[in-house]
Every structure is written in C-alpha cells, then in structure tokens.
Design an enzyme around this catalytic site. Sequence first.
Site, mmCIF file in Angstrom:
data_model
loop_
_atom_site.group_PDB
_atom_site.id
_atom_site.type_symbol
_atom_site.label_atom_id
_atom_site.label_comp_id
_atom_site.label_asym_id
_atom_site.label_seq_id
_atom_site.Cartn_x
_atom_site.Cartn_y
_atom_site.Cartn_z
ATOM 1 N N HIS A 95 -4.220 6.641 11.911
ATOM 2 C CA HIS A 95 -2.806 6.276 11.848
ATOM 3 C C HIS A 95 -2.603 5.062 12.742
ATOM 4 O O HIS A 95 -3.062 5.052 13.892
ATOM 5 C CB HIS A 95 -1.939 7.433 12.333
ATOM 6 N N HIS A 97 0.168 1.399 13.532
ATOM 7 C CA HIS A 97 1.409 0.686 13.254
ATOM 8 C C HIS A 97 1.074 -0.787 13.059
ATOM 9 O O HIS A 97 1.767 -1.670 13.581
ATOM 10 C CB HIS A 97 2.418 0.898 14.384
ATOM 11 N N ASP A 120 -11.016 -3.405 -4.970
ATOM 12 C CA ASP A 120 -12.320 -2.993 -4.433
ATOM 13 C C ASP A 120 -12.227 -1.692 -3.654
ATOM 14 O O ASP A 120 -13.210 -0.944 -3.564
ATOM 15 C CB ASP A 120 -12.875 -4.073 -3.506
ATOM 16 N N HIS A 169 8.169 4.363 8.535
ATOM 17 C CA HIS A 169 7.295 4.718 9.648
ATOM 18 C C HIS A 169 6.096 3.771 9.673
ATOM 19 O O HIS A 169 6.195 2.667 10.203
ATOM 20 C CB HIS A 169 6.892 6.193 9.528
ATOM 21 N N TYR A 226 -22.542 -2.420 -6.416
ATOM 22 C CA TYR A 226 -22.327 -3.332 -5.302
ATOM 23 C C TYR A 226 -23.127 -2.868 -4.083
ATOM 24 O O TYR A 226 -23.171 -1.679 -3.778
ATOM 25 C CB TYR A 226 -20.846 -3.378 -4.950
#
Length: 241
Positions: A95, A97, A120, A169, A226
């Site tokens: 998580h 910001h 991708d 958020h 790839y």
Amino acid sequence: MTLEILKEEVCRANLELVRRGLVIFTWGNASAIDREKGLVIIKPSGMSYDEMKASDMVVVDQEGRVVEGSLRPSSDMATHLVLYRAFKDIGGVVHTHSTYATAWSQAGRDIPNIGTTHADYFHDAIPCTDDLDEAEVNGAYERETGRAIVRRFRSLNPMHTPGVLVKNHAPFVWGWDVHDAVHNAVVMEQVAKMASIAFAVNPNLTMNPLLIEKHFSRKHGPAAYYGQSGCETAHAGSDRK
C-alpha cells in the site's frame, strides 16, 4: 521459507518502496503471508523507514492477533488480511500513497488500459472502488476497505490485474510474493503517470484491443515467451516468463 527470512524479505520490500520513490515519511506498508503457517508479516505502524530493521516486523495470525513482535502492526493490517483471505494466490501486498496512482484514486477514476506498458502487467483497466458508506467508514474501516476492494474484483482476475485504487484514498497492489507486489506498485505508478500525460495530450485517445491481448499474453500464461526461463526475475508459481 522461515519466518525470519520472510521478515527480512518484508523489511527489504518496505525499504524498496522508499528507494523507488513510492513512499515518503511513513505513507505506506508492505506485507507477506506464509500460507502454510497462516501467518502474515507486516510493517509496524508509523515506524520511520530510516530506523526500520527486520526484527521490527510484526507477525499476526489471520484474525489480526499479534503472535510475534513488540510493536503495533500497520493500521492497514485488516485490509491486507481481507485481501489474503479473498485472493488465494497472492503472497504479498503493498500500500502506498504514490503521487500519480493516488491522484487517480482521489479522482475516483479507473486507469484505462491505453498502452502496451499497462498491458504488459495489468490486463484490464486498474479499477477504482466505490464510495464507502457511513457505517463502513465509522465501523471497521480498514476491514471494510478490503471488502470494497474484493467487491470490485467480482468480475476480475486479481492475478491478471494485480492492483486497485481505493476511491479518495490510494492504491493497494499485490503479487506472487512481496517483491512482486513492490514491482507491480512501481509499474502502477508509472502507468498512472503516463496515462495522466496521455489524456492531457489527447483526451480522445483510443487503444487497440489486439495489442492488449498480445502484450499481456507475451508475459503471462502458457504461451508466454518474454524473458529467460528460470531467470531470477521469475517467481515460483508465477505464470510470468
């Protein structure tokens, strides 16, 4: 992998978020799960990254009870736990910001798949959750945030689109392990930045859906070609090649 090694991995992942410019101050957290033991290792709440070490990581069970560590776990722990319960293949959650992904979250908009870089890593648009209601905000807020994410993925494969924008958020991102989650978080921020610029240049842009399928399938699934087989960037159990 022992819990001690996993603590080292989680600590390094948290520090990598700072090194990659996705976290300033204490605005973020990373965690990993030991599926066999049913335990989650997560960053302590509000701890300075300058002082963080592996022994500071907090071990919790899947009910959020601390089973090892003297510090409080991240305030976002309950969101991480909901995601681990709902998305059985993920091994790490991040998580942040970060600026551009958070801007899209605050705008309440999905990040459309408008380029091959996005394709991708994320098959679909990176979705934004719906608003939380009063009971959800004033109740078990972090748990309800996780549930809002899970609801948004009712028709999406969380391993094909390994991240979400929580409305007003910020983003949550996941992966096969915690380092894969960090990698996906870095890509999400860059994709969000490129989308912001692209829409500023051309608000009426379009994307060729054939390119989405081509670029996603080059890296994911049985026909992926790839990269190098068995290279250090390949994760155990991953369909990335």
